[in-house]
Design an enzyme around this catalytic site. Structure first.
Site, PDB file in Angstrom:
ATOM      1  N   GLU A  96       0.969  -1.106   0.004  1.00 43.21           N
ATOM      2  CA  GLU A  96       0.043  -0.033  -0.119  1.00 43.21           C
ATOM      3  C   GLU A  96       1.101   1.213   0.059  1.00 43.21           C
ATOM      4  O   GLU A  96       1.820   1.477   0.900  1.00 43.21           O
ATOM      5  CB  GLU A  96      -1.078   0.185   1.109  1.00 43.21           C
ATOM      6  CG  GLU A  96      -1.753   1.245   1.184  1.00 43.21           C
ATOM      7  CD  GLU A  96      -2.702   1.435   2.536  1.00 43.21           C
ATOM      8  OE1 GLU A  96      -3.711   1.836   2.321  1.00 43.21           O
ATOM      9  OE2 GLU A  96      -2.258   1.179   3.716  1.00 43.21           O
ATOM     10  N   TRP A  97       0.865   2.010  -1.005  1.00 43.78           N
ATOM     11  CA  TRP A  97       1.537   3.295  -0.942  1.00 43.78           C
ATOM     12  C   TRP A  97       0.546   4.584  -0.388  1.00 43.78           C
ATOM     13  O   TRP A  97      -0.396   4.655  -1.041  1.00 43.78           O
ATOM     14  CB  TRP A  97       1.923   3.832  -2.461  1.00 43.78           C
ATOM     15  CG  TRP A  97       2.740   5.160  -2.646  1.00 43.78           C
ATOM     16  CD1 TRP A  97       3.462   5.476  -1.538  1.00 43.78           C
ATOM     17  CD2 TRP A  97       2.695   5.584  -3.540  1.00 43.78           C
ATOM     18  NE1 TRP A  97       4.148   6.827  -1.813  1.00 43.78           N
ATOM     19  CE2 TRP A  97       3.654   6.976  -3.321  1.00 43.78           C
ATOM     20  CE3 TRP A  97       2.414   5.707  -5.097  1.00 43.78           C
ATOM     21  CZ2 TRP A  97       3.772   7.777  -4.243  1.00 43.78           C
ATOM     22  CZ3 TRP A  97       2.667   6.708  -6.061  1.00 43.78           C
ATOM     23  CH2 TRP A  97       3.527   7.813  -5.560  1.00 43.78           C
TER      24      TRP A  97
ATOM     25  N   HIS B 160     -12.931   4.584   8.421  1.00 47.70           N
ATOM     26  CA  HIS B 160     -12.072   4.603   9.766  1.00 47.70           C
ATOM     27  C   HIS B 160     -12.646   5.313  10.941  1.00 47.70           C
ATOM     28  O   HIS B 160     -12.889   6.401  10.704  1.00 47.70           O
ATOM     29  CB  HIS B 160     -10.545   5.003   9.316  1.00 47.70           C
ATOM     30  CG  HIS B 160      -9.998   4.173   8.225  1.00 47.70           C
ATOM     31  ND1 HIS B 160     -10.476   4.616   7.093  1.00 47.70           N
ATOM     32  CD2 HIS B 160      -9.110   3.235   8.241  1.00 47.70           C
ATOM     33  CE1 HIS B 160      -9.608   3.778   6.338  1.00 47.70           C
ATOM     34  NE2 HIS B 160      -8.752   2.942   6.787  1.00 47.70           N
TER      35      HIS B 160
ATOM     36  N   ARG C  77      -5.052   9.048   2.606  1.00 51.35           N
ATOM     37  CA  ARG C  77      -5.854   8.738   3.860  1.00 51.35           C
ATOM     38  C   ARG C  77      -6.102  10.371   4.333  1.00 51.35           C
ATOM     39  O   ARG C  77      -5.116  10.872   4.410  1.00 51.35           O
ATOM     40  CB  ARG C  77      -5.107   7.980   4.742  1.00 51.35           C
ATOM     41  CG  ARG C  77      -5.978   7.640   5.953  1.00 51.35           C
ATOM     42  CD  ARG C  77      -7.097   6.973   5.895  1.00 51.35           C
ATOM     43  NE  ARG C  77      -6.989   5.687   5.410  1.00 51.35           N
ATOM     44  CZ  ARG C  77      -7.675   5.066   4.249  1.00 51.35           C
ATOM     45  NH1 ARG C  77      -8.305   5.881   3.793  1.00 51.35           N
ATOM     46  NH2 ARG C  77      -7.299   3.779   4.093  1.00 51.35           N
TER      47      ARG C  77
ATOM     48  N   GLN D  77      -0.299  -1.820  14.104  1.00 52.71           N
ATOM     49  CA  GLN D  77       0.180  -2.770  13.157  1.00 52.71           C
ATOM     50  C   GLN D  77       1.346  -3.826  13.829  1.00 52.71           C
ATOM     51  O   GLN D  77       2.202  -3.221  14.689  1.00 52.71           O
ATOM     52  CB  GLN D  77       0.768  -2.007  11.913  1.00 52.71           C
ATOM     53  CG  GLN D  77      -0.339  -1.568  11.148  1.00 52.71           C
ATOM     54  CD  GLN D  77       0.299  -0.821   9.951  1.00 52.71           C
ATOM     55  OE1 GLN D  77       1.422  -0.597   9.820  1.00 52.71           O
ATOM     56  NE2 GLN D  77      -0.641  -0.590   9.077  1.00 52.71           N
TER      57      GLN D  77
ATOM     58  N   LYS E 225     -13.754  -2.401   3.618  1.00 51.13           N
ATOM     59  CA  LYS E 225     -12.684  -2.232   4.756  1.00 51.13           C
ATOM     60  C   LYS E 225     -13.265  -1.313   5.726  1.00 51.13           C
ATOM     61  O   LYS E 225     -13.652  -0.147   5.364  1.00 51.13           O
ATOM     62  CB  LYS E 225     -11.346  -1.547   4.101  1.00 51.13           C
ATOM     63  CG  LYS E 225     -10.137  -1.334   5.319  1.00 51.13           C
ATOM     64  CD  LYS E 225      -9.161  -0.488   4.706  1.00 51.13           C
ATOM     65  CE  LYS E 225      -8.226  -0.542   6.189  1.00 51.13           C
ATOM     66  NZ  LYS E 225      -7.266   0.582   5.445  1.00 51.13           N
TER      67      LYS E 225
ATOM     68  N   GLU F 109      -9.712  10.922   8.711  1.00 52.14           N
ATOM     69  CA  GLU F 109      -9.890   9.430   9.076  1.00 52.14           C
ATOM     70  C   GLU F 109      -8.551   8.794   9.173  1.00 52.14           C
ATOM     71  O   GLU F 109      -8.127   7.599   8.889  1.00 52.14           O
ATOM     72  CB  GLU F 109     -10.195   8.577   7.597  1.00 52.14           C
ATOM     73  CG  GLU F 109     -11.558   9.201   7.160  1.00 52.14           C
ATOM     74  CD  GLU F 109     -12.742   7.856   6.850  1.00 52.14           C
ATOM     75  OE1 GLU F 109     -12.170   6.760   6.796  1.00 52.14           O
ATOM     76  OE2 GLU F 109     -13.853   8.329   6.567  1.00 52.14           O
TER      77      GLU F 109
END
Length: 254
Positions: free
Chosen positions: A49-50, A146, A85, A238, A173, A89
């Site tokens: 994911e960039w 999110h 993003r 993470q 998601k 969020e």
């Protein structure tokens, strides 16, 4: 559940696929991270994911695309998810809905991404415009939501995931913040219930240390992607990408 196949990677069956984010500020940092992810692919990295909201030159579109093309080349056959993003969020930059939509549509036309993230609430009434641009260029969509403040009720989580599917997402998601162990169980229960009915792959997570279990039990609950860091993390909680694969294999029910 319908599967999504990108560059030979099947999302929606088997163990959750491991997505490693890139949060570099400069082109050099981004390309260095991309090469490191490729080296990690044999030990678990399935896609990248960039996070372009981290990129210092994100508003210079020609530089953004040039860096994206270089990253795409560096990644070889590893699928690339491109995400802006927004600050609201959990991202790095403010962006109004109009500018956000324009950026996503132009990114799709540039064809540097295999998948593109579309924020459900930021996109608003223009979600269809963005998803249409993605479909036109053969790019899969990840509709996202999110909540960094709380965990909504189970019914609300299920409703958002259902809404994403009804609006045409290829993948839905949602990420939420737990305050108690019960909040984590709420997210896991909502995922399991929605996945039993959903026609598209789901990606769900409970953030922070309290929610770490949600990042490794997706095969049980129905979450198809988990995010693992390689260096700097893009969200709280993470787990290191290289630690994820053995845990996912340990918990496999296949």
């Amino acid at each position: 559940m319908k599967e999504v196949v990108v560059r030979g990677l099947t999302i929606g069956s088997g163990r959750p696929k491991i997505c490693v984010p890139i949060v570099g500020r400069t082109e050099e940092e981004i390309l260095q991270a991309g090469r490191a992810i490729v080296c990690c692919s044999a030990r678990g990295a399935d896609l990248c994911e960039w996070r372009i909201d981290w990129f210092d030159r994100v508003w210079n579109f020609s530089e953004l695309v040039e860096t994206g093309r270089k990253l795409r080349e560096a990644l070889g056959n590893l699928p690339l998810l491109v995400t802006f993003r927004t600050k609201s969020e959990g991202g790095e930059r403010e962006c109004d809905p109009s500018r956000y939509t324009e950026l996503v549509v132009k990114l799709c036309a540039a064809e540097i991404a295999d998948l593109v993230d579309i924020e459900l609430f930021t996109g608003g009434c223009r979600v269809a415009e963005m998803s249409g641009a993605a479909a036109l260029h053969g790019i899969k969509t990840v509709f996202s939501s999110h909540d960094f403040e709380k965990t909504p009720p189970e019914s609300e989580i299920i409703a958002r995931l259902r809404q994403m599917e009804e609006m045409g997402a290829d993948i839905a998601k949602i990420a939420v913040m737990p305050k108690t162990p019960a909040d984590v169980l709420t997210l896991l229960s909502a995922t399991e219930k929605r996945s039993s009915e959903s026609g598209i792959p789901l990606v769900t997570m409970s953030m922070g240390a309290l929610g770490a279990v949600s990042r490794v039990c997706g095969e049980l609950t129905g979450s198809s992607i988990t995010f693992g860091s390689l260096g700097r993390a893009s969200a709280p909680g993470q787990i290191g990408a290289e630690k994820l694969l053995p845990v996912l294999e340990l918990f496999s029910i296949g």
